[in-house]
Design a protein around this motif. Sequence first.
Motif, PDB file in Angstrom:
ATOM      1  N   VAL A   1       5.621 -18.475 -24.036  1.00  0.00           N
ATOM      2  CA  VAL A   1       6.829 -18.253 -23.237  1.00  0.00           C
ATOM      3  C   VAL A   1       6.518 -17.363 -22.043  1.00  0.00           C
ATOM      4  CG1 VAL A   1       8.462 -18.633 -25.107  1.00  0.00           C
ATOM      5  CG2 VAL A   1       7.574 -16.358 -24.717  1.00  0.00           C
ATOM      6  N   THR A   2       7.331 -17.523 -21.023  1.00  0.00           N
ATOM      7  CA  THR A   2       7.179 -16.741 -19.808  1.00  0.00           C
ATOM      8  C   THR A   2       7.487 -15.283 -20.102  1.00  0.00           C
ATOM      9  OG1 THR A   2       7.923 -18.637 -18.537  1.00  0.00           O
ATOM     10  CG2 THR A   2       7.992 -16.520 -17.418  1.00  0.00           C
ATOM     11  N   PRO A   3       6.586 -14.386 -19.692  1.00  0.00           N
ATOM     12  CA  PRO A   3       6.901 -12.970 -19.891  1.00  0.00           C
ATOM     13  C   PRO A   3       8.069 -12.564 -18.988  1.00  0.00           C
ATOM     14  CG  PRO A   3       4.858 -13.230 -18.654  1.00  0.00           C
ATOM     15  CD  PRO A   3       5.314 -14.605 -19.036  1.00  0.00           C
ATOM     16  N   ASP A   4       8.913 -11.714 -19.505  1.00  0.00           N
ATOM     17  CA  ASP A   4      10.069 -11.220 -18.751  1.00  0.00           C
ATOM     18  C   ASP A   4      10.979 -12.363 -18.343  1.00  0.00           C
ATOM     19  OD1 ASP A   4       9.099  -8.580 -19.026  1.00  0.00           O
ATOM     20  OD2 ASP A   4       7.789  -8.885 -17.303  1.00  0.00           O
TER      21      ASP A   4
ATOM     22  N   ASP B   1       3.677 -19.878 -16.949  1.00  0.00           N
ATOM     23  CA  ASP B   1       3.405 -19.144 -15.711  1.00  0.00           C
ATOM     24  C   ASP B   1       4.737 -18.907 -14.995  1.00  0.00           C
ATOM     25  OD1 ASP B   1       2.820 -18.346 -13.100  1.00  0.00           O
ATOM     26  OD2 ASP B   1       1.099 -19.680 -12.924  1.00  0.00           O
ATOM     27  N   PRO B   2       5.099 -17.648 -14.727  1.00  0.00           N
ATOM     28  CA  PRO B   2       6.389 -17.372 -14.073  1.00  0.00           C
ATOM     29  C   PRO B   2       6.520 -18.001 -12.693  1.00  0.00           C
ATOM     30  CG  PRO B   2       5.278 -15.323 -14.676  1.00  0.00           C
ATOM     31  CD  PRO B   2       4.377 -16.434 -15.043  1.00  0.00           C
ATOM     32  N   GLU B   3       5.395 -18.372 -12.088  1.00  0.00           N
ATOM     33  CA  GLU B   3       5.425 -18.992 -10.767  1.00  0.00           C
ATOM     34  C   GLU B   3       5.440 -20.519 -10.827  1.00  0.00           C
ATOM     35  OE1 GLU B   3       5.847 -17.136  -8.069  1.00  0.00           O
ATOM     36  OE2 GLU B   3       5.848 -15.382  -9.377  1.00  0.00           O
ATOM     37  N   ASN B   4       5.477 -21.087 -12.020  1.00  0.00           N
ATOM     38  CA  ASN B   4       5.469 -22.540 -12.169  1.00  0.00           C
ATOM     39  C   ASN B   4       6.696 -23.152 -11.511  1.00  0.00           C
ATOM     40  OD1 ASN B   4       5.357 -25.223 -13.097  1.00  0.00           O
ATOM     41  ND2 ASN B   4       6.447 -24.685 -14.949  1.00  0.00           N
TER      42      ASN B   4
END
Length: 150
Positions: A8-11, A117-120
Amino acid sequence: MPLPRLSVTPDVSHGPLDGAWWPRCDALELELPALVGSLDPAVGTVIRVTVDTASWPDAPQTVLAPGHVIEVSLTGLAAEAHAITLDCGTVGRWELLVIPPDEPAGAASRLLTAAADPENPLSAPRILALAENGLDGEATWESEGGPGLR
């Protein structure tokens, strides 16, 4: 049940996906309790999930999880293919890429990492299409704002 294969995406997520899940089979009633049981309690109680009919053709209308029942909604929308939406009521919703159970371990590992990846910037159908077509991430994902898939 063994722990689910989950990333899972952090934050806070900044894209269309909040991570990825790689179930071991296509029996939602077997896989879903382990998935929701592994989530951080701060996520809240998953009360409903939405899955696509192509990935989960025999999905039941409800699934028993520890301490509660989860309602299962089916969708046939192409935009929601290969994804599961976890609805936690007033706490929020999470969208996860569902990696096909028979995906080779190396490819699944890359997909687990890429989707979290939060930037995905990619949706579940798009990220799987890139991986399945064997397209070089340098030429595809980076042009869309993220790291390569290969």
